[in-house]
Design an enzyme around this catalytic site. Structure first.
Site, PDB file in Angstrom:
ATOM      1  N   LEU B  45       0.870  -1.230  -0.035  1.00 26.65           N
ATOM      2  CA  LEU B  45       0.153  -0.067  -0.009  1.00 26.65           C
ATOM      3  C   LEU B  45       0.943   1.149   0.030  1.00 26.65           C
ATOM      4  CD1 LEU B  45      -2.870  -1.020   2.350  1.00 26.65           C
ATOM      5  CD2 LEU B  45      -2.850  -0.673  -0.197  1.00 26.65           C
ATOM      6  N   SER B 286      -9.156 -12.689  11.134  1.00 25.50           N
ATOM      7  CA  SER B 286      -9.414 -11.170  11.028  1.00 25.50           C
ATOM      8  C   SER B 286      -9.994 -10.763  12.434  1.00 25.50           C
ATOM      9  CB  SER B 286     -10.335 -10.766  10.140  1.00 25.50           C
ATOM     10  OG  SER B 286     -10.598  -9.454  10.267  1.00 25.50           O
ATOM     11  N   ARG B 339      -4.851  -5.397  20.566  1.00 16.60           N
ATOM     12  CA  ARG B 339      -4.393  -6.928  20.454  1.00 16.60           C
ATOM     13  C   ARG B 339      -3.454  -7.346  21.384  1.00 16.60           C
ATOM     14  NH1 ARG B 339      -3.517  -5.839  13.819  1.00 16.60           N
ATOM     15  NH2 ARG B 339      -5.503  -6.073  13.227  1.00 16.60           N
ATOM     16  N   GLU B 434       4.859   0.350   6.973  1.00 14.89           N
ATOM     17  CA  GLU B 434       5.452  -0.627   8.212  1.00 14.89           C
ATOM     18  C   GLU B 434       6.878  -0.751   8.069  1.00 14.89           C
ATOM     19  OE1 GLU B 434       4.291  -4.714   7.971  1.00 14.89           O
ATOM     20  OE2 GLU B 434       4.900  -5.388   9.950  1.00 14.89           O
ATOM     21  N   ARG B 444       0.205  -1.501  17.506  1.00 20.82           N
ATOM     22  CA  ARG B 444      -0.871  -0.843  16.831  1.00 20.82           C
ATOM     23  C   ARG B 444      -2.364  -1.145  16.741  1.00 20.82           C
ATOM     24  NH1 ARG B 444      -2.990  -2.641  12.077  1.00 20.82           N
ATOM     25  NH2 ARG B 444      -1.408  -4.554  11.915  1.00 20.82           N
ATOM     26  N   LEU B 450      -3.305  -0.103   7.048  1.00 23.13           N
ATOM     27  CA  LEU B 450      -3.401   0.132   5.935  1.00 23.13           C
ATOM     28  C   LEU B 450      -3.684   1.569   5.793  1.00 23.13           C
ATOM     29  CD1 LEU B 450      -6.438  -2.794   5.163  1.00 23.13           C
ATOM     30  CD2 LEU B 450      -4.072  -2.517   4.876  1.00 23.13           C
TER      31      LEU B 450
END
Lengths: 247, 648
Positions: B45, B286, B339, B434, B444, B450
């Site tokens: 990206l 996901s 996370r 990244e 993160r 993205l």
């Protein structure tokens, strides 16, 4: 599980290739097909032999890099899966498995099971885009799009560009690949503006690069790992014909 | 010599910094842009969007990737979504809230100014992608749909089924194709950068290997952009693609670029658990699944044993005997905690003996409640492709039984140090996405990778690189027949010859697995002084073993995957040690970096802002030399650094 593998080995684009036979043993049923090849390759390296070259990367069925013809089928047994998503439990213990590269005039072999799919990039460069500049765009919600149209566009956009369609087609046609892009953009107002130009340019490039014509056998749809429908080919034909009629 | 770090943060109020900066930096005229060459390494990206945007502006761009097509870069595999502060859901979202969530999610170890800019341009990204024809999910009224991700109490994530990364990358790739067709960008697929060339202290080009022919090539440019992603594959098993590597970034570090916070690694909580020892790769499920899935283990140890032995199925366990431990510990965020928090909580339960598979390293992610509430059809619409993928891999249907999940290495927040302009400590050398360190601090948030890749590539770099290139408008084309190019090419060729000549007993993968084991056991989810010191010693020994005993078959001037892997592993063997050293230095816990010595009574990460409110920037001193660390102080002018709280 134990398997006998008949694998296509070819030194480079210019050399003649041939099948070679290998044995792999004590493979767990939960091993993926490509992990099975990793195990074979690690053994070959230990024997001082060159491992089998094959393309792969994400191993999650999305990058489109893996491209093996297994027992006569693009991406092997099972529907709607790329090679990396095939697990050894799909095969019978003791089976002989034949592994080949994509067979298509437009995808020349680079080495062993690795082919050059640059032709697909070239087709998209011919018109598979919306000509907008960075930062020269309206608000995301300025153009409402019916959910059904967005969903259908997404169905087509799921194409991973792996090449299974052209490799499977008896005519070596790339119609499903071209149709997926043309149709995805045709379903959106953003893509309509250049619709006619896009359809003509991409079809012309496909023809120029040596891909064959479509005779509606439907084999591409059957082997597409993303199960992209040949209904998109119908839409491509409509786009192309109406563009030509306007000429 | 320590670095003299200048982050070049513009003065002024947080919300004005980027505008002020854009007004202050120089631009290059169209006529002069045509004379300037830019190399971009990587086509994810960040790389693809930067190449497309810079080509559009009129620069001459060369773009390199290791895959057979730019479209296959690993951004393609991102599933869940991309954040933006549109407030389309009317849930009181704003640029400030996205900024604040990101800074807090990163445990206050990112730069305020960078993160604010990221939040500020996030909305432009959505507009851009929609205009390119990215088929985002929509509501029946035709407008864009959203869902929620971890670490946020608003619904700001835009998505395209479970394939958001793919669709955004195809958008950027299409923009890139437009420029390739126009002749402003030249694409070099199946090419790998093996060295950066520095002349007069400035980046002047790269040495690349044509992966088909093995030919070593020289490419000169007025600026070089590194967009090669993260280095999670140092752990051997991760969710990264097989060929993802840290080598381009590491070459920059070796040539003098600062490497910041290398120990900040994201361990993603919802991955399919490891089985056996023949696995090559881990599969991510996901984070979007945590919108409707509930994470639990049994409350009673006898139920755990019964499940492991097969005597009971998970669906046999009564509701009152289930420990929905995230909902129990973090009532305000529940299953949508960030996370790092979710991963540590899973580890805590498994360490206590409640892991639900035979290895004891798995917890359940259950859709029973959601299926009862919404019906199977809705769940299928939302997650059908993920459920199918899970069933393909494990032979278990998540519609019938809960998924088994466990944390796995996923993303690296650390990376090449960059200033506000995204320039490294080497003038003319940039790092985006990244590959740099700048925006995510120590953790993160989901759906922000993205956002950062596209923010850097579409909306930041195209402006900031002009400031540097405005000084190069009189500079001639970069010559590649100079001493610096000679030396760089020679050292690359010597390295390749050395690897091919060792002819030892272990394959590249054998040694990579050993490295992965050392990293996971000692530099993984929980780290201690002892484990890190052990890791450093063991990695040093393994590196020696590699250079004495690796077996790389094949030739230099050929398509040779073993050689590619060996070159990358050689760098991982140094990078792994650097990560351990950084983790050893950082005597605090923050985000994904958890030092067991530093935790609260409740087992949460305990920061020490008085001592470690800085980015640790490392300088290379040689393969077997200790690197030198320089601190970039992280001054918080606008937010109050608090203990992260996801409980209430």
């Amino acid at each position: 599980m134990n398997f006998t593998l008949k694998i296509w080995r070819q030194k480079d684009a210019k050399s003649q290739g041939a099948f070679e036979t290998y044995k792999v043993e004590n493979i767990s049923a939960d091993t993926s097909f490509l992990e099975m090849l990793d195990i074979l390759n690690n053994d070959l390296v230990h024997q001082g032999k060159e491992p089998v070259a094959f393309d792969h990367d994400c191993r999650e069925g999305i990058c489109g890099m893996c491209s093996l013809h297994i027992d006569g089928r693009a991406h092997g047994p099972g529907d709607g899966a790329t090679t990396c998503q095939i697990y050894m439990r799909k095969f019978k213990d003791g089976a002989t498995i034949t592994i080949e590269p994509w067979r298509s005039a437009a995808f020349p072999v680079i080495k062993d099971l690795v082919v050059n799919r640059g032709a697909y990039d070239q087709i998209l460069q011919a018109g598979g885009f919306v000509s907008v500049r960075t930062n020269s765009v309206p608000d995301g919600n300025a153009i409402p799009i019916a959910k059904a149209d967005a969903d259908e566009s997404m169905d087509a956009a799921a194409c991973v560009g792996c090449g299974a369609c052209a490799a499977t087609c008896k005519n070596g046609s790339a119609m499903l690949f071209v149709a997926a892009r043309v149709s995805s953009l045709a379903k959106l107002p953003q893509g309509r503006v250049e619709g006619a130009r896009r359809a003509k340019a991409m079809v012309a490039k496909m023809d120029e690069l040596g891909f064959g014509n479509c005779t509606n056998t439907g084999a591409c749809q059957a082997e597409c790992p993303k199960q992209i429908s040949i209904a998109h080919i119908a839409r491509l034909n409509r786009e192309f014909l109406s563009a030509k009629l306007d000429d | 010599m320590a670095f003299k770090l200048d982050a070049k943060i513009p003065a002024g109020a947080l919300a004005d910094k980027w505008s002020n900066h854009k007004a202050a930096i120089k631009v290059v005229s169209p006529a002069n842009k045509r004379k300037l060459d830019i190399i971009i390494v990587g086509t994810g990206l960040g790389g693809a969007s930067a190449a497309a945007s810079l080509g559009e502006l009129g620069y001459n761009v060369k773009v390199f990737c290791i895959q057979d097509s730019p479209r296959r870069a690993h951004s393609i595999a991102a599933q869940g979504g991309i954040n933006a502060a549109k407030n389309y859901q009317n849930d009181n979202d704003s640029v400030y809230r996205l900024f604040y969530d990101t800074i807090k999610g990163g445990d206050y170890r990112a730069r305020e100014a960078n993160v604010y800019r990221l939040a500020e341009v996030s909305n432009l990204i959505i507009d851009q992608c929609v205009a390119q024809g990215v088929p985002f999910a929509r509501e029946y009224g035709g407008l864009l749909a959203n869902r929620s991700f971890g670490g946020a109490q608003v619904s700001r994530t835009f998505y395209a089924r479970g394939q958001t990364g793919q669709q955004l990358l195809l958008g950027a790739y299409a923009a890139l194709n437009k420029e390739i067709a126009a002749g402003s960008v030249k694409s070099y697929p199946r090419h790998e950068m093996l060295d950066i060339v520095i002349e007069d202290g400035e980046a002047k080009g790269i040495i690349a290997r044509n992966l088909v022919t093995g030919e070593i090539e020289r490419h000169g440019a007025h600026a070089v952009v590194i967009a090669t992603g993260g280095y999670g594959n140092v752990f051997f098993l991760s969710t990264n693609a097989m060929a993802s590597n840290g080598s381009a970034a590491f070459q920059c570090y070796r040539k003098g670029a600062g490497f910041a916070n290398p120990c900040f690694t994201q361990i993603h909580p919802t991955c399919i658990p490891v089985h056996g020892d023949q696995q090559s790769k881990l599969t991510l499920m996901s984070e979007s699944l945590r919108n409707d899935g509930r994470i639990w283990v049994p409350k009673k140890i006898e139920d755990v044993k019964a499940i492991r032995s097969g005597a009971k199925k998970p669906s046999d366990i009564a509701e009152e005997d289930r420990d929905y431990y995230l909902e129990r510990r973090y009532p305000a965020f529940g299953n949508l905690v960030p996370r790092d928090v979710a991963s540590r909580a899973a580890k805590e339960r498994c360490d206590a003996g409640f892991g639900v598979n035979e290895t004891g390293l798995a917890v359940f992610l259950d859709f029973k409640t959601a299926i009862e509430r919404l019906g199977k059809e809705i769940i299928k619409q939302r997650y059908g492709n993920l459920f199918d993928m899970y069933e393909e891999i494990t032979d278990v249907s998540p519609y019938e039984q809960p998924m088994q999940i466990f944390p796995a290495v996923h993303y690296t927040m650390g990376g090449i140090w960059v200033d506000y302009n995204l320039m490294t400590t080497i003038p003319g050398l940039y790092a985006i996405g990244e590959a740099n360190f700048s925006d995510h601090g120590a953790n993160r948030l989901g759906a922000s990778a993205l956002m950062q890749g596209l923010a850097d590539g579409y909306f930041v770099l195209p402006y900031t690189i002009g400031d540097y290139l405005s000084k190069k408008i009189q500079a001639p084309k970069v010559k590649t027949d100079t001493k610096a190019f000679d030396e760089a090419e020679k050292s690359v060729k010597e390295r390749i010859a050395k690897l091919l000549s060792i002819n030892g007993k272990q394959s590249v993968d054998d040694i990579h697995k050993k490295l992965g084991h050392i990293m996971w056991e000692n530099v993984g989810m929980a780290r201690t002084k002892e484990s890190l010191e052990r890791a450093i010693t063991e990695i040093q020994a393994l590196r020696k073993e590699f250079w004495k005993d690796v077996k790389v078959v094949g030739k230099a001037d050929d398509f040779n995957v073993e050689l590619e892997k060996a070159l990358r592993l050689a760098d991982f063997l140094e990078l792994g040690e650097l990560m351990a050293r950084d983790a050893l230095n950082r005597e605090e816990s923050c985000g994904g970096h958890f030092r067991s010595e530093h935790q609260t009574e409740e087992g949460e990460a305990l920061r020490h802002d008085d001592k470690f409110a800085y980015a640790a920037v490392w300088e290379y001193k040689g393969m077997d030399q200790a690197p030198e660390m320089t601190q970039e102080a992280l001054d918080y002018e606008f937010t109050h650094r608090a203990q992260r709280n996801y409980k209430d």
